[in-house]
Write an enzyme that holds these catalytic residues in place. Structure first.
Site, PDB file in Angstrom:
ATOM      1  N   THR A 154       0.806  -1.219   0.000  1.00 25.17           N
ATOM      2  CA  THR A 154       0.000   0.000   0.000  1.00 25.17           C
ATOM      3  C   THR A 154       0.844   1.277   0.000  1.00 25.17           C
ATOM      4  O   THR A 154       1.898   1.345   0.638  1.00 25.17           O
ATOM      5  CB  THR A 154      -0.926   0.003   1.229  1.00 25.17           C
ATOM      6  OG1 THR A 154      -1.626  -1.232   1.282  1.00 25.17           O
ATOM      7  CG2 THR A 154      -1.926   1.135   1.161  1.00 25.17           C
ATOM      8  N   THR A 186       1.834  -2.678   8.286  1.00 25.39           N
ATOM      9  CA  THR A 186       1.823  -3.265   9.620  1.00 25.39           C
ATOM     10  C   THR A 186       3.052  -4.150   9.802  1.00 25.39           C
ATOM     11  O   THR A 186       3.377  -4.964   8.942  1.00 25.39           O
ATOM     12  CB  THR A 186       0.548  -4.094   9.842  1.00 25.39           C
ATOM     13  OG1 THR A 186      -0.580  -3.301   9.493  1.00 25.39           O
ATOM     14  CG2 THR A 186       0.429  -4.503  11.292  1.00 25.39           C
ATOM     15  N   GLU A 268      -4.804 -14.059   2.734  1.00 23.09           N
ATOM     16  CA  GLU A 268      -4.843 -12.962   3.701  1.00 23.09           C
ATOM     17  C   GLU A 268      -6.258 -12.735   4.220  1.00 23.09           C
ATOM     18  O   GLU A 268      -6.479 -12.552   5.427  1.00 23.09           O
ATOM     19  CB  GLU A 268      -4.314 -11.680   3.057  1.00 23.09           C
ATOM     20  CG  GLU A 268      -4.321 -10.475   3.993  1.00 23.09           C
ATOM     21  CD  GLU A 268      -3.769  -9.220   3.341  1.00 23.09           C
ATOM     22  OE1 GLU A 268      -3.764  -8.169   3.993  1.00 23.09           O
ATOM     23  OE2 GLU A 268      -3.339  -9.292   2.163  1.00 23.09           O
TER      24      GLU A 268
END
Length: 419
Positions: A154, A186, A268
């Site tokens: 991202t 993350t 995911e």
């Protein structure tokens, strides 16, 4: 225990719906003795070594060496082959992964051990498309808990719109020179490797590649971003400035990274759902136990019909999500993760999980009342999970994008051409 091998002995909390049905003596065709042993190991680890420290670790971050402890217990690399340092049992199937994220979800928020999840989305491209040398270099240390790997896709201008990423990788001899920005990554601050989407070709999905970038390389800058929820882990902003990455760190083929990224999403989204269902169930468990004790207007809360209706709606949706999750796991047990036709199913599964979690967090908060808006006391777990809901509704594909994806795929089949 019943002589029927599909009927399971009772384990954990026995108030109905506080645990999955097979924990409470229910029959199931999916789970066997290996699953039970793994569940017991996880439950002991979570209850004895993690939950007592959550409040402290939310303030300080949890110690990275917990992953080495998880590796000792066979938890850290349960999905990966032993030849690369994993701990995959001989009878491995996707139900082990359901148990892994379900039991870790019992921590009660805060994303303690969150790097196990992040490794679970950063490593598959390496396993599936990396060179043998890359696998031997990366996997043993990550699966042994000594190092970590994050997924860096991202960007500030490209979230779900992966085909429009702007980070570039220009080949110069035996290196790529990488420049760009990655946002909302993350696990970036804990990770030693980044599975990174870069543009090596022209515009659109056909110009994207995946590179494994080591975070200690010059030009890699990582900072933690504050988030709406408390976290013992980290969400990060990463800048890549003239980072020289060896050509052998290319994952798969140049300009063919988009397919690897898309195939990784099914797994995911399955992981998101496996974790979200336990947090929804935990909201229910905390709420019903509180309702059995708390008195209002001369009655226990659970004696008020409106409270029972709230609890019933939570239980109804949680149990439907459990069935949905196990149905997808069974499909994956008999087919590869990346089959295109599973995309719509995984998209709907993730949306179901985030919306059911949001519903349960809200209803649990209403049952706890004022106790659900302070970060201490009886309602602190519900308060914490409530603020984590958006983490499940947006990352990994927002609800709106995933709903559209499911029906675009369906319509394309009906039209006989891509919509």
């Amino acid at each position: 225990m019943s002589k029927n091998p599909s009927v399971h002995e009772k384990f954990g909390e026995q108030i109905p719906f506080c645990e999955p049905y097979w924990y409470q003596g229910g029959a199931s065709p999916y789970y066997h003795e290996g699953h039970k042993k793994f569940r017991a190991t996880l439950r002991k680890f979570v209850e004895e070594e993690l939950r007592p420290n959550v409040d402290k670790w939310i303030k300080e971050g949890y110690p990275k060496n917990l992953h080495e402890r998880a590796a000792e217990l066979g938890i850290n690399g349960v999905m990966y082959p032993k030849k690369y340092g994993g701990h995959q049992p001989d009878d491995y199937d996707p139900f082990y992964e359901i148990i892994l994220y379900d039991e870790l979800g019992r921590i009660g928020g805060g994303f303690v051990m969150g790097q196990i999840f992040i490794n679970g989305i950063g490593l598959p491209p390496v396993v599936n498309a990396g060179s043998e040398a890359m696998k031997k270099k990366v996997l043993p240390d990550v699966l042994g808990g000594r190092k970590a790997c994050a997924l860096a896709i991202t960007e500030p201008t490209a979230g779900s719109d992966v085909a429009n990423i702007r980070a570039t990788a220009v080949r110069q001899g035996d290196h790529y020179v990488v420049n760009g920005i990655k946002k909302w990554i993350t696990g970036g601050a804990m990770s030693d490797y980044l599975t990174t989407a870069v543009r090596t070709g022209g515009p659109g999905l056909g110009g994207i590649s995946l590179l494994l970038i080591e975070t200690n390389l010059p030009g890699v800058n990582i900072r933690k971003m504050p988030t709406a929820f408390d976290t013992a882990h980290n969400t990060t902003f990463i800048t890549l400035e003239d980072v020289k990455v060896p050509v052998e760190n290319l994952i798969g083929e140049e300009n063919k990274g988009f397919k690897l990224i898309m195939s990784n999403f099914n797994h995911e989204r399955f992981m998101f759902a496996a974790e979200a269902i336990r947090k929804a169930r935990l909201c229910y468990e905390e709420a019903i136990k509180y309702a059995l004790q708390r008195r209002t207007f001369g009655k226990k809360l659970v004696e008020h019909q409106i409270i029972r209706i709230k609890l019933a709606e939570m239980a109804r949706q949680i149990e439907s999500l459990q069935d949905n999750l196990e149905r997808i796991a069974f499909q994956f047990k008999h087919a590869p993760w990346d089959q295109k036709e599973f995309g719509a199913q995984c998209a709907l599964l993730k949306v179901n999980s985030s919306r059911i979690l949001e519903f349960c967090a809200r209803e649990a908060a209403q049952i706890f009342g004022g106790n659900s808006i302070v970060k201490e006391g009886k309602g602190k777990i519900v308060e914490r999970i409530y603020r984590e809901v958006r983490y499940y509704a947006i990352p990994g594909g927002s609800e709106e994008i995933l709903l559209d994806l499911a029906i675009r795929q369906a319509a394309s089949v009906g039209l006989g051409s891509k919509l």
